[in-house]
Design a protein around this motif. Structure first.
Motif, PDB file in Angstrom:
ATOM      1  N   LYS A  21     -26.318 -59.741 -44.283  1.00  0.00           N
ATOM      2  CA  LYS A  21     -25.142 -60.156 -45.354  1.00  0.00           C
ATOM      3  C   LYS A  21     -25.207 -59.182 -46.343  1.00  0.00           C
ATOM      4  CE  LYS A  21     -23.682 -64.184 -47.995  1.00  0.00           C
ATOM      5  NZ  LYS A  21     -23.813 -65.665 -48.231  1.00  0.00           N
ATOM      6  N   LEU A  22     -23.978 -58.990 -46.643  1.00  0.00           N
ATOM      7  CA  LEU A  22     -23.618 -58.009 -47.918  1.00  0.00           C
ATOM      8  C   LEU A  22     -22.775 -58.747 -48.826  1.00  0.00           C
ATOM      9  CD1 LEU A  22     -22.527 -54.627 -46.042  1.00  0.00           C
ATOM     10  CD2 LEU A  22     -24.801 -55.247 -47.222  1.00  0.00           C
ATOM     11  N   THR A  23     -22.969 -58.639 -50.175  1.00  0.00           N
ATOM     12  CA  THR A  23     -22.334 -59.396 -51.279  1.00  0.00           C
ATOM     13  C   THR A  23     -21.480 -58.278 -52.039  1.00  0.00           C
ATOM     14  OG1 THR A  23     -23.829 -60.935 -51.423  1.00  0.00           O
ATOM     15  CG2 THR A  23     -22.273 -60.762 -53.184  1.00  0.00           C
ATOM     16  N   PRO A  24     -20.309 -58.167 -52.395  1.00  0.00           N
ATOM     17  CA  PRO A  24     -19.635 -57.063 -53.057  1.00  0.00           C
ATOM     18  C   PRO A  24     -20.233 -57.216 -54.680  1.00  0.00           C
ATOM     19  CG  PRO A  24     -17.903 -58.524 -52.105  1.00  0.00           C
ATOM     20  CD  PRO A  24     -19.268 -59.292 -51.832  1.00  0.00           C
ATOM     21  N   ILE A  25     -20.499 -56.235 -55.172  1.00  0.00           N
ATOM     22  CA  ILE A  25     -21.034 -56.178 -56.387  1.00  0.00           C
ATOM     23  C   ILE A  25     -20.342 -54.914 -57.421  1.00  0.00           C
ATOM     24  CG2 ILE A  25     -22.755 -54.440 -55.812  1.00  0.00           C
ATOM     25  CD1 ILE A  25     -24.694 -56.086 -57.639  1.00  0.00           C
ATOM     26  N   SER A  26     -20.154 -55.173 -58.751  1.00  0.00           N
ATOM     27  CA  SER A  26     -19.838 -54.151 -59.415  1.00  0.00           C
ATOM     28  C   SER A  26     -20.984 -53.233 -60.072  1.00  0.00           C
ATOM     29  CB  SER A  26     -19.043 -54.820 -60.858  1.00  0.00           C
ATOM     30  OG  SER A  26     -19.067 -53.992 -61.738  1.00  0.00           O
ATOM     31  N   MET A  27     -20.707 -51.982 -60.198  1.00  0.00           N
ATOM     32  CA  MET A  27     -21.739 -51.016 -60.609  1.00  0.00           C
ATOM     33  C   MET A  27     -22.168 -51.462 -62.015  1.00  0.00           C
ATOM     34  SD  MET A  27     -20.027 -47.699 -61.510  1.00  0.00           S
ATOM     35  CE  MET A  27     -21.063 -47.027 -62.850  1.00  0.00           C
ATOM     36  N   TYR A  28     -21.439 -51.901 -62.711  1.00  0.00           N
ATOM     37  CA  TYR A  28     -21.719 -52.379 -64.181  1.00  0.00           C
ATOM     38  C   TYR A  28     -22.566 -53.648 -64.109  1.00  0.00           C
ATOM     39  CZ  TYR A  28     -18.115 -48.955 -65.107  1.00  0.00           C
ATOM     40  OH  TYR A  28     -17.405 -47.973 -64.981  1.00  0.00           O
ATOM     41  N   SER A  29     -22.854 -54.383 -62.942  1.00  0.00           N
ATOM     42  CA  SER A  29     -23.677 -55.324 -63.151  1.00  0.00           C
ATOM     43  C   SER A  29     -25.056 -55.042 -62.805  1.00  0.00           C
ATOM     44  CB  SER A  29     -23.265 -56.539 -62.006  1.00  0.00           C
ATOM     45  OG  SER A  29     -23.359 -56.115 -60.850  1.00  0.00           O
ATOM     46  N   VAL A  66     -24.078 -38.412 -65.294  1.00  0.00           N
ATOM     47  CA  VAL A  66     -22.772 -38.916 -65.348  1.00  0.00           C
ATOM     48  C   VAL A  66     -22.676 -40.260 -65.176  1.00  0.00           C
ATOM     49  CG1 VAL A  66     -20.494 -38.758 -63.899  1.00  0.00           C
ATOM     50  CG2 VAL A  66     -22.002 -36.523 -64.215  1.00  0.00           C
ATOM     51  N   MET A  67     -23.424 -40.672 -64.046  1.00  0.00           N
ATOM     52  CA  MET A  67     -23.185 -42.321 -63.973  1.00  0.00           C
ATOM     53  C   MET A  67     -23.854 -42.879 -65.249  1.00  0.00           C
ATOM     54  SD  MET A  67     -21.796 -42.700 -61.143  1.00  0.00           S
ATOM     55  CE  MET A  67     -22.009 -44.236 -60.577  1.00  0.00           C
ATOM     56  N   HIS A  68     -24.949 -42.486 -65.599  1.00  0.00           N
ATOM     57  CA  HIS A  68     -25.778 -43.130 -66.996  1.00  0.00           C
ATOM     58  C   HIS A  68     -24.558 -43.393 -67.798  1.00  0.00           C
ATOM     59  CE1 HIS A  68     -29.702 -44.240 -65.818  1.00  0.00           C
ATOM     60  NE2 HIS A  68     -29.919 -43.103 -65.353  1.00  0.00           N
ATOM     61  N   LEU A  69     -23.904 -42.115 -68.104  1.00  0.00           N
ATOM     62  CA  LEU A  69     -23.185 -42.177 -69.499  1.00  0.00           C
ATOM     63  C   LEU A  69     -21.746 -43.196 -69.085  1.00  0.00           C
ATOM     64  CD1 LEU A  69     -21.982 -40.820 -72.026  1.00  0.00           C
ATOM     65  CD2 LEU A  69     -20.889 -39.141 -70.680  1.00  0.00           C
ATOM     66  N   ASP A  70     -21.332 -42.963 -68.033  1.00  0.00           N
ATOM     67  CA  ASP A  70     -20.228 -44.152 -67.644  1.00  0.00           C
ATOM     68  C   ASP A  70     -20.843 -45.561 -68.022  1.00  0.00           C
ATOM     69  OD1 ASP A  70     -17.542 -44.504 -66.559  1.00  0.00           O
ATOM     70  OD2 ASP A  70     -18.601 -45.771 -65.162  1.00  0.00           O
ATOM     71  N   TYR A  71     -22.136 -46.005 -67.483  1.00  0.00           N
ATOM     72  CA  TYR A  71     -22.631 -47.165 -67.595  1.00  0.00           C
ATOM     73  C   TYR A  71     -22.882 -47.301 -69.151  1.00  0.00           C
ATOM     74  CZ  TYR A  71     -26.319 -50.756 -66.892  1.00  0.00           C
ATOM     75  OH  TYR A  71     -27.063 -51.890 -67.107  1.00  0.00           O
ATOM     76  N   TYR A  72     -23.271 -46.446 -69.853  1.00  0.00           N
ATOM     77  CA  TYR A  72     -23.647 -46.446 -71.303  1.00  0.00           C
ATOM     78  C   TYR A  72     -22.175 -46.802 -71.926  1.00  0.00           C
ATOM     79  CZ  TYR A  72     -25.236 -44.552 -75.724  1.00  0.00           C
ATOM     80  OH  TYR A  72     -25.695 -44.410 -77.077  1.00  0.00           O
ATOM     81  N   CYS A  73     -21.245 -46.130 -71.492  1.00  0.00           N
ATOM     82  CA  CYS A  73     -19.926 -46.687 -72.431  1.00  0.00           C
ATOM     83  C   CYS A  73     -19.574 -48.090 -71.941  1.00  0.00           C
ATOM     84  CB  CYS A  73     -18.858 -45.707 -72.190  1.00  0.00           C
ATOM     85  SG  CYS A  73     -19.202 -43.925 -72.773  1.00  0.00           S
ATOM     86  N   ASN A  74     -19.487 -48.449 -70.620  1.00  0.00           N
ATOM     87  CA  ASN A  74     -19.039 -49.823 -70.275  1.00  0.00           C
ATOM     88  C   ASN A  74     -20.168 -50.795 -71.039  1.00  0.00           C
ATOM     89  OD1 ASN A  74     -19.656 -52.144 -68.149  1.00  0.00           O
ATOM     90  ND2 ASN A  74     -17.880 -51.432 -68.063  1.00  0.00           N
ATOM     91  N   LYS A  75     -21.221 -50.805 -70.967  1.00  0.00           N
ATOM     92  CA  LYS A  75     -22.274 -51.559 -71.675  1.00  0.00           C
ATOM     93  C   LYS A  75     -21.963 -51.718 -73.146  1.00  0.00           C
ATOM     94  CE  LYS A  75     -24.281 -53.222 -68.129  1.00  0.00           C
ATOM     95  NZ  LYS A  75     -23.902 -54.274 -67.600  1.00  0.00           N
ATOM     96  N   ASN A  76     -21.288 -50.863 -73.725  1.00  0.00           N
ATOM     97  CA  ASN A  76     -21.072 -50.672 -75.267  1.00  0.00           C
ATOM     98  C   ASN A  76     -19.510 -51.248 -75.446  1.00  0.00           C
ATOM     99  OD1 ASN A  76     -21.790 -50.552 -77.962  1.00  0.00           O
ATOM    100  ND2 ASN A  76     -20.894 -48.337 -78.052  1.00  0.00           N
ATOM    101  N   PRO A  94     -13.516 -41.729 -76.378  1.00  0.00           N
ATOM    102  CA  PRO A  94     -12.383 -42.178 -77.113  1.00  0.00           C
ATOM    103  C   PRO A  94     -12.734 -43.153 -78.050  1.00  0.00           C
ATOM    104  CG  PRO A  94     -11.738 -41.942 -74.832  1.00  0.00           C
ATOM    105  CD  PRO A  94     -13.170 -41.882 -74.876  1.00  0.00           C
ATOM    106  N   ALA A  95     -13.738 -43.959 -77.955  1.00  0.00           N
ATOM    107  CA  ALA A  95     -14.147 -44.920 -78.950  1.00  0.00           C
ATOM    108  C   ALA A  95     -14.628 -44.545 -80.101  1.00  0.00           C
ATOM    109  CB  ALA A  95     -15.291 -46.068 -78.512  1.00  0.00           C
ATOM    110  N   ILE A  96     -15.135 -43.194 -80.094  1.00  0.00           N
ATOM    111  CA  ILE A  96     -15.959 -42.717 -81.417  1.00  0.00           C
ATOM    112  C   ILE A  96     -15.358 -41.279 -81.629  1.00  0.00           C
ATOM    113  CG2 ILE A  96     -18.043 -43.957 -81.017  1.00  0.00           C
ATOM    114  CD1 ILE A  96     -19.321 -41.430 -80.043  1.00  0.00           C
ATOM    115  N   ALA A  97     -14.291 -41.041 -81.122  1.00  0.00           N
ATOM    116  CA  ALA A  97     -13.752 -39.649 -81.266  1.00  0.00           C
ATOM    117  C   ALA A  97     -13.090 -39.403 -82.569  1.00  0.00           C
ATOM    118  CB  ALA A  97     -12.440 -39.580 -80.082  1.00  0.00           C
ATOM    119  N   ASN A  98     -12.802 -40.337 -83.421  1.00  0.00           N
ATOM    120  CA  ASN A  98     -12.369 -40.152 -84.715  1.00  0.00           C
ATOM    121  C   ASN A  98     -13.707 -40.444 -85.831  1.00  0.00           C
ATOM    122  OD1 ASN A  98      -9.763 -40.212 -83.894  1.00  0.00           O
ATOM    123  ND2 ASN A  98      -9.556 -42.517 -83.928  1.00  0.00           N
TER     124      ASN A  98
END
Length: 485
Positions: A377-385, A395-405, A433-437
């Motif tokens: 049995k397979l369950t759909p899951i989001s990488m951010y969970s 690259v994946m860590h940075l994406d995860y880092y931004c999402n969790k913040n 983008p969130a800290i670009a300024n």
């Protein structure tokens, strides 16, 4: 500390018979007055000790002991750990064969005794050439519940969790950064005991349980690093959460300066939280008392003392393949529920070279695979969970880092040049983008690569290292789900 030998230390090579073991344990019980009982794969010595009145010691009084010789038992171990203070309970994990499982939990009567045990007994030579490890053990009573409908209020979530699980004490829900009328899609549920939390976790595992028609995600809430009182007494920085995204650093500084003009040194805001630095600790403590619960730009804020973290550059260690960036590497803890390794292999490092001397070689990585049986049995899951240790790529860590913040995904911009021998060399510029300024509008490494994959990975590594350096003094609640008191 004087490392005097105890009975049996010098005779570690001698194998004792079952009768000898029994006699030694009976002698220990008679000498100390403690009881001993074996159940559920562990042997409990004490808990409570003779003459104890009142509730058990609070959280923070227990230590985890690892690398215990398999033929060593309470008659040898208890005298060693009594050096740090009065033992409330000693729990030695046991095999069916009668040997111990190599680890134990020791609960003292005070937190100070537990901390002393860590200081004097960690890496202690328990037998010639045999060194034990001692660290804090956190009796985790909190679960992280993800994929909760964002329109649900705290009261609704609390009522629902009480219906489906037992022993619920409280539910902690944080408002969305962009819409304070909604939650962030997750909550922390606190239970009356570790056992109650463990039973709830088993019942609510993904794929087998739903709340309000949604398949929820369940895991242990990652504990925040315990900071000793002496260190906390020097902190003069406040952590402020639940701010409006539109609220500026100038507004925060102005609001916190109202109770005493000129008290604030500087403010660092990220998304919907900020760190307010004071010149004096006394002013920080006073401001915390005054400002906690106040409204800034219409949002009710929470204010606590910021907790210092290990100044070791955790991400630098991770990217050098030394450790993986999960909370277990920041503070070692052990649940009483048997755990399994979480990391499948070391993250890769990227040995980029300049001037085209030679291109990076593919990192050698340990891989674990499991058979995929028909009908599984397979369950759909989001990488951010998932947790950070599920990712090997920066690259994946940075994406995860931004999402969790709660930041927007990083933006990658590719540039090229030509080496002296005619090779095309590549480099990525990354914009958050969130800290670009803020103080830095983009991140770009000072190394060039010959492949696009290596260039992207190197840029992500560089960005993560820079973000970690910028915020190394205080925990930013990034990349991990943390319960904050």
């Amino acid at each position: 500390m004087n490392e005097e030998n105890i009975d049996g230390t010098n005779g570690g090579s001698k194998v004792r018979t079952g009768t000898q073991n029994e006699a030694a344990l009976l002698a220990l019980m008679e000498k100390t007055g403690y009881s001993m009982v074996q159940e559920n794969g562990q042997r409990k010595f004490g808990g409570p000790p003779p003459g104890w009145e009142g509730p058990p010691p609070p959280r923070g009084c227990e230590v985890f002991v690892g690398k215990i010789p398999r033929d060593m038992y309470e008659d040898e171990l208890v005298p060693v750990f009594e050096r740090a203070g009065k033992i409330y309970e000693f729990r030695l994990m046991m095999e069916f064969s009668g040997e111990n499982r190599g680890y134990a939990f020791v609960m003292y009567t005070t937190k100070e005794e537990a901390q002393l045990a860590i200081r004097i007994l960690n890496n202690y030579e328990i037998r010639p050439g045999k060194f034990i490890g001692v660290c804090v053990s956190l009796d985790n009573c909190r679960l992280f519940i993800g994929a909760i409908p964002k329109e649900k209020k705290k009261e609704e979530i609390l009522d629902e969790m009480k219906k489906v699980t037992e022993g619920v004490v409280d539910v902690i829900v944080y408002p969305s950064a962009t819409d304070k009328t909604k939650n962030r899609g997750f909550a922390f549920v606190e239970y009356e005991s570790h056992r109650a939390a463990a039973m709830a976790r088993r019942k609510l595992i993904p794929g087998t349980f739903q709340l309000w028609g949604h398949t929820i995600q369940v895991d242990w809430a990652d504990p925040e690093k315990e900071v000793d009182e002496e260190t906390m007494q020097r902190v003069k920085v406040l952590y402020v959460r639940n701010l409006m995204i539109s609220t500026t650093e100038e507004t925060i500084k102005s609001e916190f300066n109202k109770f005493k003009p000129g008290a604030v040194e500087r403010v660092k805001k990220l998304r919907d939280y900020a760190f307010v630095h004071f010149f004096n600790r006394e002013d920080a403590v006073a401001a915390m008392s005054v400002m906690n619960g106040r409204c800034i730009d219409g949002a009710g804020i929470e204010v606590t003392l910021a907790k210092p973290v290990n100044k070791e550059n955790t991400w630098r260690q991770h990217l050098n393949g030394q450790i993986s960036p999960n909370p277990e590497n920041l503070i070692v803890f052990a649940n009483k529920e048997e755990s399994h390794p979480k990391t499948l292999g070391k993250p890769p490092t990227l040995p980029a070279r300049l001037n085209g001397q030679h291109s990076p070689s593919p990192p050698e990585m340990e891989r674990c695979t499991y058979p995929f049986f028909p009908g599984t049995k397979l369950t759909p899951i989001s990488m951010y969970s998932l947790k950070a240790n599920h990712f090997n790529s920066a690259v994946m860590h940075l994406d995860y880092y931004c999402n969790k913040n709660n930041w927007a995904p990083p933006e990658y911009y590719l540039y090229s040049t030509t080496s002296q021998d005619g090779k095309v060399l590549l480099v990525y510029k990354i914009v958050i983008p969130a800290i670009a300024n803020g103080s830095q509008s983009y991140f770009m490494p000072d190394k060039l690569c010959t492949t696009i994959e290596d260039a992207k990975e190197l840029a992500a590594q560089f960005t993560l290292l820079h973000l970690d350096r910028e915020h190394s003094l205080f925990s930013l609640d990034l990349c991990r789900r943390i319960w904050r008191k």
